[in-house]
Design a protein around this motif. Structure first.
Motif, PDB file in Angstrom:
ATOM      1  N   ARG A  54      -4.264   4.618   4.846  1.00  0.00           N
ATOM      2  CA  ARG A  54      -4.324   5.685   3.833  1.00  0.00           C
ATOM      3  C   ARG A  54      -5.333   5.331   2.747  1.00  0.00           C
ATOM      4  NH1 ARG A  54       1.279   5.309   4.060  1.00  0.00           N
ATOM      5  NH2 ARG A  54       1.346   4.390   1.978  1.00  0.00           N
ATOM      6  N   GLU A  55      -5.356   4.063   2.400  1.00  0.00           N
ATOM      7  CA  GLU A  55      -6.267   3.614   1.356  1.00  0.00           C
ATOM      8  C   GLU A  55      -7.718   3.784   1.800  1.00  0.00           C
ATOM      9  OE1 GLU A  55      -5.935   3.402  -1.894  1.00  0.00           O
ATOM     10  OE2 GLU A  55      -4.311   1.956  -1.731  1.00  0.00           O
ATOM     11  N   VAL A  56      -7.997   3.389   3.058  1.00  0.00           N
ATOM     12  CA  VAL A  56      -9.376   3.408   3.555  1.00  0.00           C
ATOM     13  C   VAL A  56      -9.828   4.842   3.856  1.00  0.00           C
ATOM     14  CG1 VAL A  56     -10.849   2.715   5.481  1.00  0.00           C
ATOM     15  CG2 VAL A  56      -9.299   1.058   4.452  1.00  0.00           C
ATOM     16  N   LEU A  57      -8.954   5.632   4.467  1.00  0.00           N
ATOM     17  CA  LEU A  57      -9.369   6.971   4.872  1.00  0.00           C
ATOM     18  C   LEU A  57      -9.277   7.989   3.737  1.00  0.00           C
ATOM     19  CD1 LEU A  57      -7.918   7.393   8.478  1.00  0.00           C
ATOM     20  CD2 LEU A  57     -10.220   6.711   7.770  1.00  0.00           C
ATOM     21  N   PHE A  58      -8.259   7.849   2.894  1.00  0.00           N
ATOM     22  CA  PHE A  58      -8.033   8.902   1.901  1.00  0.00           C
ATOM     23  C   PHE A  58      -8.135   8.423   0.456  1.00  0.00           C
ATOM     24  CE2 PHE A  58      -5.297   9.929   5.635  1.00  0.00           C
ATOM     25  CZ  PHE A  58      -6.105  10.938   6.141  1.00  0.00           C
ATOM     26  N   PHE A  59      -8.373   7.131   0.253  1.00  0.00           N
ATOM     27  CA  PHE A  59      -8.466   6.581  -1.114  1.00  0.00           C
ATOM     28  C   PHE A  59      -7.212   6.932  -1.923  1.00  0.00           C
ATOM     29  CE2 PHE A  59     -13.420   7.120  -1.084  1.00  0.00           C
ATOM     30  CZ  PHE A  59     -13.473   6.462   0.123  1.00  0.00           C
ATOM     31  N   GLU A  60      -6.051   6.599  -1.348  1.00  0.00           N
ATOM     32  CA  GLU A  60      -4.776   7.011  -1.940  1.00  0.00           C
ATOM     33  C   GLU A  60      -4.628   6.606  -3.410  1.00  0.00           C
ATOM     34  OE1 GLU A  60      -1.300   4.968  -0.383  1.00  0.00           O
ATOM     35  OE2 GLU A  60      -0.159   6.839  -0.434  1.00  0.00           O
TER      36      GLU A  60
ATOM     37  N   VAL B 151      -1.977  -0.381  -9.606  1.00  0.00           N
ATOM     38  CA  VAL B 151      -1.459   0.787  -8.887  1.00  0.00           C
ATOM     39  C   VAL B 151      -2.592   1.761  -8.590  1.00  0.00           C
ATOM     40  CG1 VAL B 151       0.002   2.846  -9.138  1.00  0.00           C
ATOM     41  CG2 VAL B 151       0.847   0.615  -9.877  1.00  0.00           C
ATOM     42  N   PHE B 152      -3.531   1.861  -9.534  1.00  0.00           N
ATOM     43  CA  PHE B 152      -4.556   2.900  -9.452  1.00  0.00           C
ATOM     44  C   PHE B 152      -5.866   2.402  -8.847  1.00  0.00           C
ATOM     45  CE2 PHE B 152      -1.663   3.961 -12.914  1.00  0.00           C
ATOM     46  CZ  PHE B 152      -1.301   5.258 -12.561  1.00  0.00           C
ATOM     47  N   CYS B 153      -6.031   1.093  -8.711  1.00  0.00           N
ATOM     48  CA  CYS B 153      -7.291   0.557  -8.200  1.00  0.00           C
ATOM     49  C   CYS B 153      -7.411   0.839  -6.709  1.00  0.00           C
ATOM     50  CB  CYS B 153      -7.374  -0.947  -8.427  1.00  0.00           C
ATOM     51  SG  CYS B 153      -8.849  -1.666  -7.671  1.00  0.00           S
ATOM     52  N   PRO B 154      -8.534   1.409  -6.268  1.00  0.00           N
ATOM     53  CA  PRO B 154      -8.686   1.683  -4.837  1.00  0.00           C
ATOM     54  C   PRO B 154      -8.672   0.419  -3.969  1.00  0.00           C
ATOM     55  CG  PRO B 154     -10.703   2.223  -6.057  1.00  0.00           C
ATOM     56  CD  PRO B 154      -9.651   1.922  -7.058  1.00  0.00           C
ATOM     57  N   TYR B 155      -8.862  -0.744  -4.571  1.00  0.00           N
ATOM     58  CA  TYR B 155      -8.784  -2.008  -3.806  1.00  0.00           C
ATOM     59  C   TYR B 155      -7.574  -2.827  -4.213  1.00  0.00           C
ATOM     60  CZ  TYR B 155     -13.262  -0.025  -3.987  1.00  0.00           C
ATOM     61  OH  TYR B 155     -14.236   0.921  -3.989  1.00  0.00           O
ATOM     62  N   GLY B 156      -6.722  -2.246  -5.031  1.00  0.00           N
ATOM     63  CA  GLY B 156      -5.523  -2.958  -5.451  1.00  0.00           C
ATOM     64  C   GLY B 156      -5.815  -4.146  -6.346  1.00  0.00           C
ATOM     65  N   ILE B 157      -6.975  -4.159  -7.002  1.00  0.00           N
ATOM     66  CA  ILE B 157      -7.300  -5.288  -7.871  1.00  0.00           C
ATOM     67  C   ILE B 157      -6.269  -5.364  -8.992  1.00  0.00           C
ATOM     68  CG2 ILE B 157      -8.985  -6.283  -9.452  1.00  0.00           C
ATOM     69  CD1 ILE B 157     -11.168  -4.930  -7.777  1.00  0.00           C
ATOM     70  N   ASP B 158      -5.663  -6.541  -9.120  1.00  0.00           N
ATOM     71  CA  ASP B 158      -4.567  -6.725 -10.058  1.00  0.00           C
ATOM     72  C   ASP B 158      -5.066  -7.602 -11.202  1.00  0.00           C
ATOM     73  OD1 ASP B 158      -2.243  -7.180 -11.368  1.00  0.00           O
ATOM     74  OD2 ASP B 158      -1.260  -8.285  -9.738  1.00  0.00           O
ATOM     75  N   THR B 159      -5.240  -6.992 -12.362  1.00  0.00           N
ATOM     76  CA  THR B 159      -5.751  -7.750 -13.502  1.00  0.00           C
ATOM     77  C   THR B 159      -4.838  -8.916 -13.842  1.00  0.00           C
ATOM     78  OG1 THR B 159      -6.622  -5.663 -14.342  1.00  0.00           O
ATOM     79  CG2 THR B 159      -6.680  -7.518 -15.850  1.00  0.00           C
ATOM     80  N   ALA B 160      -3.542  -8.766 -13.542  1.00  0.00           N
ATOM     81  CA  ALA B 160      -2.609  -9.862 -13.822  1.00  0.00           C
ATOM     82  C   ALA B 160      -3.080 -11.146 -13.146  1.00  0.00           C
ATOM     83  CB  ALA B 160      -1.207  -9.503 -13.346  1.00  0.00           C
ATOM     84  N   GLU B 161      -3.578 -11.036 -11.924  1.00  0.00           N
ATOM     85  CA  GLU B 161      -4.038 -12.229 -11.209  1.00  0.00           C
ATOM     86  C   GLU B 161      -5.230 -12.861 -11.928  1.00  0.00           C
ATOM     87  OE1 GLU B 161      -2.841 -13.603  -8.058  1.00  0.00           O
ATOM     88  OE2 GLU B 161      -1.146 -12.456  -8.812  1.00  0.00           O
ATOM     89  N   VAL B 162      -6.091 -12.024 -12.471  1.00  0.00           N
ATOM     90  CA  VAL B 162      -7.269 -12.527 -13.185  1.00  0.00           C
ATOM     91  C   VAL B 162      -6.842 -13.169 -14.507  1.00  0.00           C
ATOM     92  CG1 VAL B 162      -9.524 -11.908 -14.136  1.00  0.00           C
ATOM     93  CG2 VAL B 162      -8.678 -10.749 -12.087  1.00  0.00           C
ATOM     94  N   THR B 163      -5.931 -12.493 -15.205  1.00  0.00           N
ATOM     95  CA  THR B 163      -5.418 -13.038 -16.464  1.00  0.00           C
ATOM     96  C   THR B 163      -4.748 -14.391 -16.226  1.00  0.00           C
ATOM     97  OG1 THR B 163      -5.108 -10.872 -17.465  1.00  0.00           O
ATOM     98  CG2 THR B 163      -3.733 -12.648 -18.303  1.00  0.00           C
TER      99      THR B 163
END
Lengths: 241, 509
Positions: A54-60, B151-163
């Motif tokens: 879903r993430e890759v195809l639809f940018f959920e 939650v909103f990052c298209p790659y799931g990047i979690d700032t908590a991990e960076v912090t």
């Protein structure tokens, strides 16, 4: 000129493949010592595959974040995918049936891709927050895509190049038998910038493409109580205590 | 701190304009050498900090896939840029998650990537200078590691991990935060974050037994160090004396009493909180978690239940099985884990959240309530960030949202939700999590609470809400402190088990 482009494209392809494999290998080898999926998260690996799909195809996630960025980004990426698939016709003889079928869509996808990327650039320039976080390379990356798209579309709609010649050149490249590349400035620009794109791929933010598959917050199943998660260096601490 | 005032509510919750440098001067108190050395960090900023920082960053990039991927994958799309409560409250652009990450990413690019080495300006790379290091300290202690951005990052990047990585690097060169590191020292020395020694704890528990007896006429026990008890309760030490935390502790005790469950606290391990996570230090995280393992083995308990505490539940739920073997599914040759596995009762989830425990008991009909006892309350529920986005309950995705709400609805009649853009996985941090619950950051904490206060005000105006329940010791402490600054009564905040405590019918067992 044909030889020059042949060398450039071989080099670019080599850097792209080796560089990308090296980066992916690095991601794969680096341990994820703790369970950190962003919850609520799927509890099974099937669920994880669906989540990433879903993430890759639809940018959920992006859809949840911002509809404008999602719309423009999705338009750009989906169009790019179609355009890339369309270009398979230059590398296959005979052309596969489905590649022939998508040709007309692929051409219009070139236009929608341009619209998408232009919209993303407008957003980067006009929205104060996005402008603040943008580096020169962020802008240049979009310019790169715009010029690639425009040069490609020009060859279709304005100043045709000898596509049969281009195809001969590409097929020849695939068998290490260099054929003459048609003389056409638009084609030179197009191919040169595609080579640049391949060259910078493994050292730039384009790494988001493999990165999304390796993001622990997305690719881990939420089952820490049911299955003990361990990693190399974390586990080693146990033998020391 | 009288000059701390609440920012105005946004009329429409639009994305605020940038105020560069707004929070530049904010700097949480730096740990002194005594605090630092007590937990194995250099006492002062070391002379060769520059090289050490780069070396440590290289080490962490090799140890954490999260950090490695997150440093590369960001495309500066801006999806996260308006999602952080500290950005919304302070308008400082460096409190946008992406900009906070870039504080480190710019250095990563300069020292670890080819384009950054060749063309630093082009890719936003910069040299590591003392100013950069100070900026890290300032802004990585303005992040509560709440994961809302992820939650909103298209790659799931979690700032908590960076912090966490940044704080770990800073600690390793002798640049630690007083608040977090002092507390970690106390856990090791005394057994809990608040530094409450065993005898004082025993006194407190005895006092609680008398209070409950007086209020209900029933002998509800608060046992400590009872070998062979079924349940070991691990709860945040604030539950032992802070208001309103203590009312939830009374709630747990009543639930155990009413269900006839034998339980105990541990004087040695009287803390659920684990600030090792806040500073991103795996060794501390593990050492603190091992105290629970030790207590469980010594007391011979069959189950481990965790009290109302957000980050503690994330550590317990997500990390304990890895760190101390409380959980299941270990390799049969895994001696470390097997030692504990033989002892624990695997009919139950290990560890179990007190809300899971109570909800299970309600489901079995083991508890009865006088819901009318909570009629004076019109209740809403604040999802605590670490529970919402770093853990789960009930064994299915989203159980962490349903179960506390189910309990509230089982013990009270009036329940109202806040705006859905601020609850469940989208919940806003209270503003005091992640090692920021210290008075030297009060201004930040007040501003960070803004988005939650805005929607709370909505339900207060529309539905007359007068009680906001939550299941986190930090949320409770933060809200009781900042809500009066927003003009709310501090007693509006309380635990879910405080409501349970009000309504539970104890009978005469």
């Amino acid at each position: 000129m044909s030889a020059l482009f042949a060398i450039l494209l071989y080099l670019a392809t080599l850097v792209f493949i080796v560089g990308l494999l090296y980066r992916i290998g690095g991601y794969a080898r680096t341990p994820a010592p703790l369970k950190i999926p962003t919850t609520p998260a799927p509890t099974t690996s099937t669920g994880v595959v669906l989540r990433i799909t879903r993430e890759v195809l639809f940018f959920e996630s992006l859809f949840k974040a911002n509809l404008w960025t999602w719309g423009l980004g999705w338009l750009f990426h989906a169009s790019l995918a179609l355009v890339l698939l369309r270009h398979l016709r230059y590398f296959t003889e005979p052309v596969w049936g489905w590649v022939a079928f998508i040709q007309p869509f692929g051409i219009y996808a070139g236009i929608t891709m341009l619209l998408g990327v232009a919209g993303l650039w407008a957003r980067r320039l006009l929205v104060e927050r996005i402008r603040y976080i943008s580096t020169p390379s962020d802008h240049l990356m979009l310019v790169l895509f715009i010029v690639i798209a425009v040069s490609g579309l020009t060859m279709k709609f304005v100043s045709h190049t000898d596509v049969v010649g281009v195809k001969n050149f590409m097929l020849g490249m695939m068998y290490f038998d260099i054929q003459p590349l048609p003389e056409h400035p638009g084609l030179y620009v197009h191919l040169f910038l595609v080579a640049v794109l391949l060259l910078i791929f493994p050292v730039s933010k384009l790494l988001h493409a493999p990165g999304v598959f390796f993001s622990p917050s997305r690719n881990q199943a939420d089952n820490p109580r049911e299955k003990r998660h361990t990693s190399g260096w974390g586990k080693k601490l146990e033998s020391e205590s | 701190m009288a000059d701390v005032t609440a920012p105005a509510y946004r009329v429409i919750p639009i994305i605020p304009a940038l105020k560069p440098g707004a929070m530049e001067g904010v700097k949480s108190f730096v740990a002194n050498d005594k605090i630092q050395e007590a937990i194995g960090f250099p006492g002062q900023l070391v002379d060769d900090w520059h090289d050490k920082v780069i070396a440590k960053m290289g080490e962490l990039l090799g140890k954490y896939r999260s950090l490695k991927v997150y440093m590369d994958a960001c495309v500066h799309c801006g999806a996260c840029s308006d999602k952080c409560h500290y950005f919304i409250g302070t308008q400082d652009p460096k409190n946008m998650p992406v900009a906070r990450q870039d504080l480190m990413r710019s250095v990563y690019r300069r020292y670890f990537t080819l384009p950054g080495k060749l063309f630093p300006k082009l890719v936003g790379a910069r040299d590591l200078t003392r100013e950069v290091l100070d900026e890290w300290y300032s802004y990585f202690y303005q992040c509560s590691e709440c994961r809302r951005c992820s939650v909103f990052c298209p790659y799931g990047i979690d700032t908590a991990e960076v912090t966490m990585a940044a704080r770990e690097i800073l600690d390793s060169v002798g640049y630690g935060q007083k608040y977090s590191n002092e507390i970690i020292g106390k856990v090791h020395k005394i057994g809990n974050n608040l530094g409450l020694p065993g005898p004082a704890l025993a006194d407190t528990l005895e006092g609680l037994e008398e209070d409950v007896k007086e209020a209900t006429g029933i002998d509800v026990r608060f046992p400590m160090d009872v070998k062979g008890a079924e349940v070991l309760l691990i709860t945040p030490s604030a539950d032992f004396f802070a208001e309103p935390h203590i009312d939830s502790l009374i709630g747990y005790a009543k639930v155990f009493h009413a269900t006839g469950t034998s339980w105990t606290l541990s004087s040695m391990s009287s803390e659920a909180g684990n600030f090792g996570m806040f500073i991103g230090n795996y060794e501390q995280l593990r050492k603190i978690a091992l105290r629970i393992r030790q207590a469980a083995l010594e007391l011979g308990v069959k189950r481990i239940v965790v009290g109302e505490c957000g980050h503690a539940w994330r550590v317990a739920y997500s990390f304990w099985n890895t760190l101390n073997g409380v959980g299941e599914g270990a390799d049969p040759n895994d001696q470390f884990a097997q030692m504990l596995q033989k002892q624990l009762d695997h009919r139950y989830k290990q560890p179990m959240h007190i809300c899971e425990f109570t909800w299970d008991m309600i489901g079995q009909g083991a508890l009865s309530f006088d819901k009318g006892a909570n009629d004076k309350h019109i209740i809403t529920f604040h999802d605590s960030c670490n529970v919402a986005r770093g853990s789960s309950m009930g064994g299915y995705p989203g159980g962490q949202f349903d179960i506390p709400r189910n309990i509230i609805k089982a013990v009270a009649n009036n329940f109202v939700e806040m705006s859905p853009s601020t609850t469940h996985e989208r919940t806003f941090c209270c503003g005091g999590g992640g090692g920021l619950l210290t008075d030297d950051l009060l201004d930040l904490r007040v501003k960070g609470a803004l988005p939650r206060m805005e929607v709370l005000q909505q339900v207060v105006d529309e539905h007359g809400v007068n009680f906001m329940a939550c299941i986190c010791a930090i949320c409770k402490a933060q809200f009781t402190k900042v809500m009066p600054i927003y003009g709310f009564d501090r007693r509006m905040v309380g635990g879910v088990h405080q409501l349970v405590s009000n309504a539970i019918i104890l009978g005469d067992k």
